[in-house]
Design a protein around this motif. Structure first.
Motif, short mmCIF file in Angstrom:
data_model
loop_
_atom_site.label_atom_id
_atom_site.label_comp_id
_atom_site.label_asym_id
_atom_site.label_seq_id
_atom_site.Cartn_x
_atom_site.Cartn_y
_atom_site.Cartn_z
N ARG A 45 0.83 -1.21 0.00
CA ARG A 45 0.00 0.00 0.00
C ARG A 45 0.87 1.27 0.00
NH1 ARG A 45 -2.56 -3.56 3.49
NH2 ARG A 45 -4.60 -4.25 2.77
N GLN A 46 2.01 1.18 -0.65
CA GLN A 46 2.91 2.32 -0.78
C GLN A 46 3.00 2.74 -2.24
OE1 GLN A 46 6.69 1.06 0.77
NE2 GLN A 46 6.07 1.40 2.88
N ASP A 47 3.47 3.94 -2.46
CA ASP A 47 3.70 4.43 -3.81
C ASP A 47 4.83 3.64 -4.45
OD1 ASP A 47 5.13 6.59 -5.76
OD2 ASP A 47 2.96 6.92 -5.63
N ARG A 48 4.75 3.41 -5.73
CA ARG A 48 5.76 2.62 -6.45
C ARG A 48 7.14 3.25 -6.42
NH1 ARG A 48 2.57 0.19 -11.69
NH2 ARG A 48 0.70 -0.35 -10.53
N ARG A 49 7.19 4.55 -6.24
CA ARG A 49 8.49 5.22 -6.20
C ARG A 49 9.22 5.01 -4.88
NH1 ARG A 49 6.13 10.91 -7.72
NH2 ARG A 49 4.55 10.02 -6.37
N ASP A 50 8.53 4.47 -3.87
CA ASP A 50 9.12 4.31 -2.54
C ASP A 50 9.95 3.04 -2.39
OD1 ASP A 50 7.94 6.67 -1.80
OD2 ASP A 50 6.21 5.70 -0.85
N PHE A 51 9.83 2.10 -3.31
CA PHE A 51 10.57 0.84 -3.18
C PHE A 51 11.14 0.46 -4.54
CE2 PHE A 51 6.07 -0.09 -3.78
CZ PHE A 51 6.09 -0.91 -4.89
N SER A 52 12.11 -0.44 -4.50
CA SER A 52 12.71 -0.90 -5.75
C SER A 52 12.12 -2.25 -6.15
CB SER A 52 14.23 -1.04 -5.58
OG SER A 52 14.53 -2.13 -4.74
N ALA A 53 12.25 -2.56 -7.42
CA ALA A 53 11.76 -3.84 -7.92
C ALA A 53 12.54 -4.99 -7.30
CB ALA A 53 11.86 -3.89 -9.45
N ALA A 54 13.82 -4.77 -7.01
CA ALA A 54 14.65 -5.82 -6.43
C ALA A 54 14.15 -6.23 -5.05
CB ALA A 54 16.10 -5.35 -6.34
N GLU A 55 13.68 -5.28 -4.26
CA GLU A 55 13.15 -5.60 -2.93
C GLU A 55 11.94 -6.52 -3.03
OE1 GLU A 55 13.89 -1.83 -0.08
OE2 GLU A 55 12.65 -1.42 -1.84
#
Length: 99
Positions: free
Chosen positions: A52-62
């Motif tokens: 439930r976070q914005d996509r810019r807040d995490f990386s695809a690798a995580e």
């Protein structure tokens, strides 16, 4: 399973992810993807739904790391063939010479 995504801890289970993604229509895949059920979802879409976070807040690798640890199949987008390389027909024509 405890996962850290965007510096926040999450308790994720395979069943919980399946339940969260139920009824979600997959967006077109342009990069890495996760297979959930019979559908291919972009990694960022899955991360957005489960955290439930914005996509810019995490990386695809995580998200890939977390989904792999939960037992989901993750795929990378196949690399396209470079455009400057001739095929076998063009190579044979070039060897015979051009009129």
């Amino acid at each position: 399973m405890r996962c850290v995504i965007a510096r926040f801890p999450f308790e994720l289970t395979k069943g919980g992810v399946l339940e969260s993604m139920k009824g979600i229509k997959p967006e077109p895949v342009t990069g890495e993807s996760v297979i959930i059920g019979r559908r291919h979802y972009p990694v960022k879409q899955v991360g957005q739904v489960i955290t439930r976070q914005d996509r810019r807040d995490f990386s695809a690798a995580e998200v890939l790391r977390a989904m792999t640890q939960l037992g989901f199949t993750c795929r990378a987008l196949p690399k396209a063939a470079p455009l400057g390389i001739p095929g076998s027909l063009q190579h044979g024509s070039a060897m015979l010479g051009t009129p």
